[in-house]
Write an enzyme that holds these catalytic residues in place. Structure first.
Site, PDB file in Angstrom:
ATOM      1  NE  ARG A   1      -4.068  -2.172   1.895  1.00  0.00           N
ATOM      2  CZ  ARG A   1      -4.747  -2.830   2.824  1.00  0.00           C
ATOM      3  NH1 ARG A   1      -4.492  -2.614   4.111  1.00  0.00           N
ATOM      4  NH2 ARG A   1      -5.679  -3.698   2.484  1.00  0.00           N
ATOM      5  CD  GLU A   2       5.818   1.234   0.635  1.00  0.00           C
ATOM      6  OE1 GLU A   2       6.624   2.148   0.851  1.00  0.00           O
ATOM      7  OE2 GLU A   2       6.141   0.044   0.522  1.00  0.00           O
TER       8      GLU A   2
ATOM      9  CB  ILE B   1      -0.345   2.037  -7.363  1.00  0.00           C
ATOM     10  CG1 ILE B   1      -0.393   3.489  -7.861  1.00  0.00           C
ATOM     11  CG2 ILE B   1      -1.308   1.846  -6.193  1.00  0.00           C
ATOM     12  CD1 ILE B   1      -1.779   3.939  -8.309  1.00  0.00           C
ATOM     13  CD  GLU B   2       4.718  -2.227  -4.785  1.00  0.00           C
ATOM     14  OE1 GLU B   2       4.109  -3.310  -4.673  1.00  0.00           O
ATOM     15  OE2 GLU B   2       5.811  -2.106  -5.359  1.00  0.00           O
ATOM     16  CG  LEU B   3      -3.039  -3.045  -5.953  1.00  0.00           C
ATOM     17  CD1 LEU B   3      -3.704  -4.097  -6.834  1.00  0.00           C
ATOM     18  CD2 LEU B   3      -3.980  -1.882  -5.716  1.00  0.00           C
TER      19      LEU B   3
END
Length: 326
Positions: free
Chosen positions: A228-229, A286-288
């Site tokens: 989340r990043e 975008i890191e999910l």
């Protein structure tokens, strides 16, 4: 590495028509299910769909477009085999956006008229071979190939941590921005962190390069997992810093993800790094998902991640029209 790649490709093509014993569930987007859904969505909503080329093991890499705008933005997923949750998010975007656009509805408070000006191109699965290996393992392959893959997987017969493409190259270390400086990674074909012999040396990254040059996106998002990043910075030109950071802030506000910066010893090699350096336009990785270790995030978090990301494609198109299209 070249010899291994050639052997793998030749042997795979010999056995590619053999039946595959799938361990995927019906809810999981395998490559085959994704392809079928893309064709269905393309037919239903009259969407432009095209093949960008083939993976190292002969699978087509597909892109699909929503909108009639002459300018474009680009959203990609599943550069890494174990990160197929990104494909789920992108496929849901395609379904929701296409339906709303055809009916001229607004969606989640955003007017779909933006797509008359800026179209969104999606590449839901950059690495179909890696996704297939991670989801299904290699039991369906002949024994000689199984042994090669187990060797690339450091002796493990469980492939849930597999990130690379079908010949052991990490596709998000295949782009020329900072590629020469990447050190300390695997020096041979591996499940992860092997950058290959040269930038754009893999079929998949060559295909994405050609497509990016063709559509000339105003902005781009590469979805990955996990943590989340949001990563948005790679030596952005000073005059672009405020513009690019402003987009990252908007995405952070909507998703709740933190904006991150590379560490002082970080190197490039990623698609986002290359896009920023080559085009001097905004791009983000975008890191999910909450942080998981060397595996895929569970499908049980899809709803939460979708709710965090459902407007991101429209935000990207709106921002590109307002701040980049000049």
């Amino acid at each position: 590495m070249k010899k291994i790649s050639v052997i793998l490709i030749v042997l795979y093509m010999v056995f590619i028509n053999q039946p595959i014993c799938s361990r995927a569930t019906i809810d999981m987007f395998t490559y085959e299910i994704m392809k079928d859904h893309l064709v269905m969505l393309s037919d239903k909503h009259d969407l432009e769909m095209k093949s960008l080329g083939q993976s190292e093991l002969g699978r087509e890499i597909f892109a699909i477009k929503i909108g009639k705008g002459k300018k474009n933005v680009l959203i990609t997923g599943s550069h890494h085999g174990r990160e197929w949750l990104t494909t789920h998010i992108i496929m849901e975007m395609i379904k929701e956006y296409a339906s709303a656009y055809n009916k001229k509805y607004s969606l989640y408070g955003h007017s779909l008229n933006i797509l008359d000006h800026v179209s969104i191109w999606f590449v839901p699965m950059v690495n179909p071979d890696g996704v297939t290996i991670q989801q299904k393992g290699v039991e369906h392959l002949p024994l000689v190939l199984q042994e090669v893959y187990v060797d690339m997987n450091n002796g493990e017969s469980n492939f849930k941590r597999w990130k690379a493409n079908g010949v052991g190259v990490d596709l998000n270390r295949q782009y020329p921005a900072g590629w020469e400086e990447i050190q300390g990674d695997s020096t041979y074909a591996s499940y992860s962190h092997y950058k290959g012999e040269k930038p754009f040396g893999s079929s998949e990254t060559k295909s994405l390069l050609t497509f990016t040059e063709e559509i000339k996106p105003l902005a781009s998002i590469a979805y990955h997992t996990s943590g989340r990043e949001i990563f948005w910075y790679y030596y952005n030109q000073v005059e672009n810093l405020y513009r690019d950071y402003q987009l990252a802030e908007m995405v952070s506000d909507v998703t709740g993800y933190k904006i991150s910066y590379p560490s002082s010893d970080a190197v490039g090699g990623g698609y986002t790094d290359w896009f920023i350096q080559c085009y001097q336009k905004p791009a983000m990785t975008i890191e999910l998902s909450y942080l998981v270790e060397e595996t895929n995030p569970p499908l049980s978090i899809f709803d939460e991640e979708w709710n965090r990301n459902k407007t991101i494609g429209l935000i990207l198109a709106e921002y590109a029209k307002k701040h980049v299209d000049n």
